[in-house]
Motif scaffolding. Structure first.
Motif, PDB file in Angstrom:
ATOM      1  N   TRP A   1       0.810  -1.212   0.000  1.00 50.63           N
ATOM      2  CA  TRP A   1       0.000   0.000   0.000  1.00 50.63           C
ATOM      3  C   TRP A   1       0.849   1.270   0.000  1.00 50.63           C
ATOM      4  O   TRP A   1       0.398   2.314  -0.452  1.00 50.63           O
ATOM      5  N   VAL A   2       2.079   1.195   0.479  1.00 50.96           N
ATOM      6  CA  VAL A   2       2.929   2.383   0.594  1.00 50.96           C
ATOM      7  C   VAL A   2       3.346   2.930  -0.770  1.00 50.96           C
ATOM      8  O   VAL A   2       3.647   4.100  -0.898  1.00 50.96           O
ATOM      9  N   SER A   3       3.302   2.098  -1.790  1.00 51.10           N
ATOM     10  CA  SER A   3       3.733   2.526  -3.124  1.00 51.10           C
ATOM     11  C   SER A   3       2.529   2.900  -3.974  1.00 51.10           C
ATOM     12  O   SER A   3       1.516   2.207  -3.983  1.00 51.10           O
ATOM     13  N   TYR A   4       2.644   4.006  -4.706  1.00 50.98           N
ATOM     14  CA  TYR A   4       1.589   4.395  -5.629  1.00 50.98           C
ATOM     15  C   TYR A   4       1.607   3.539  -6.891  1.00 50.98           C
ATOM     16  O   TYR A   4       0.643   3.517  -7.640  1.00 50.98           O
ATOM     17  N   GLU A   5       2.701   2.862  -7.170  1.00 51.98           N
ATOM     18  CA  GLU A   5       2.781   2.019  -8.356  1.00 51.98           C
ATOM     19  C   GLU A   5       2.028   0.719  -8.102  1.00 51.98           C
ATOM     20  O   GLU A   5       2.272   0.044  -7.105  1.00 51.98           O
ATOM     21  N   PRO A   6       1.116   0.345  -8.990  1.00 53.53           N
ATOM     22  CA  PRO A   6       0.335  -0.883  -8.779  1.00 53.53           C
ATOM     23  C   PRO A   6       1.210  -2.128  -8.895  1.00 53.53           C
ATOM     24  O   PRO A   6       2.179  -2.149  -9.639  1.00 53.53           O
ATOM     25  N   THR A   7       0.847  -3.141  -8.140  1.00 55.43           N
ATOM     26  CA  THR A   7       1.592  -4.402  -8.181  1.00 55.43           C
ATOM     27  C   THR A   7       0.823  -5.403  -9.028  1.00 55.43           C
ATOM     28  O   THR A   7      -0.356  -5.229  -9.312  1.00 55.43           O
ATOM     29  N   THR A   8       1.499  -6.461  -9.414  1.00 53.27           N
ATOM     30  CA  THR A   8       0.864  -7.525 -10.194  1.00 53.27           C
ATOM     31  C   THR A   8       0.866  -8.829  -9.402  1.00 53.27           C
ATOM     32  O   THR A   8       0.998  -9.899  -9.982  1.00 53.27           O
ATOM     33  N   ALA A   9       0.704  -8.741  -8.106  1.00 52.33           N
ATOM     34  CA  ALA A   9       0.666  -9.942  -7.280  1.00 52.33           C
ATOM     35  C   ALA A   9      -0.544 -10.794  -7.672  1.00 52.33           C
ATOM     36  O   ALA A   9      -1.617 -10.259  -7.958  1.00 52.33           O
ATOM     37  N   PRO A  10      -0.398 -12.114  -7.691  1.00 48.07           N
ATOM     38  CA  PRO A  10      -1.506 -12.995  -8.098  1.00 48.07           C
ATOM     39  C   PRO A  10      -2.786 -12.785  -7.282  1.00 48.07           C
ATOM     40  O   PRO A  10      -3.875 -12.947  -7.818  1.00 48.07           O
TER      41      PRO A  10
END
Length: 137
Positions: free
Chosen positions: A98-107
């Motif tokens: 949540w701390v990063s504004y960049e979206p993740t691609t976690a499954p």
């Protein structure tokens, strides 16, 4: 006697206002690095990290003490030679995705990314079914 109790009550109410933190301020919270290239790297990273206190601002824009500590930590690590992506991974490990504004691609997030596409496809199917059932004049 009443005056003494009132004075004591006022003293107790103003004590938290006069309290100070025991921690020294973060050295690079509001002070830029001497090297402009390193400062640009730090600033670019700070703009992509979310403030944990205010939650709607990046740490570059926030005045919260937590954001100041995080800015200082980033500047110190960049000054020591760490790459911004390594610092970002460390912050994500420490505070969560949540701390990063960049979206993740976690499954685990794939259903969240797929939901708009699925809903759009269902809407198109419903619309197609309605159009086919409509009597022609």
């Amino acid at each position: 006697m009443m005056r003494g109790l009132l004075s004591l009550l006022l003293l107790m109410l103003t004590a938290p206002v006069q309290a100070q933190t025991a921690l020294p301020p973060a050295p690079y919270a509001d002070r830029q690095l001497d090297d402009p290239v390193l400062e640009r790297k730090a600033k670019a990273l700070m703009e992509t990290i979310r403030c944990l206190t205010c939650q709607s601002q990046s740490i570059a824009d926030s005045n919260a003490s937590m954001a100041g500590d995080m800015r200082s930590e980033i500047r110190e690590r960049i000054r020591a030679g760490e790459e911004p992506e390594h610092i970002r991974r460390w912050l994500i490990e420490r505070y969560g995705d949540w701390v990063s504004y960049e979206p993740t691609t976690a499954p685990i997030l794939w259903p969240l990314w797929a939901a708009p596409i699925v809903l759009l496809a269902l809407g198109l199917l419903l619309m197609r079914g309605r159009i086919k059932r409509r009597p022609r004049a």
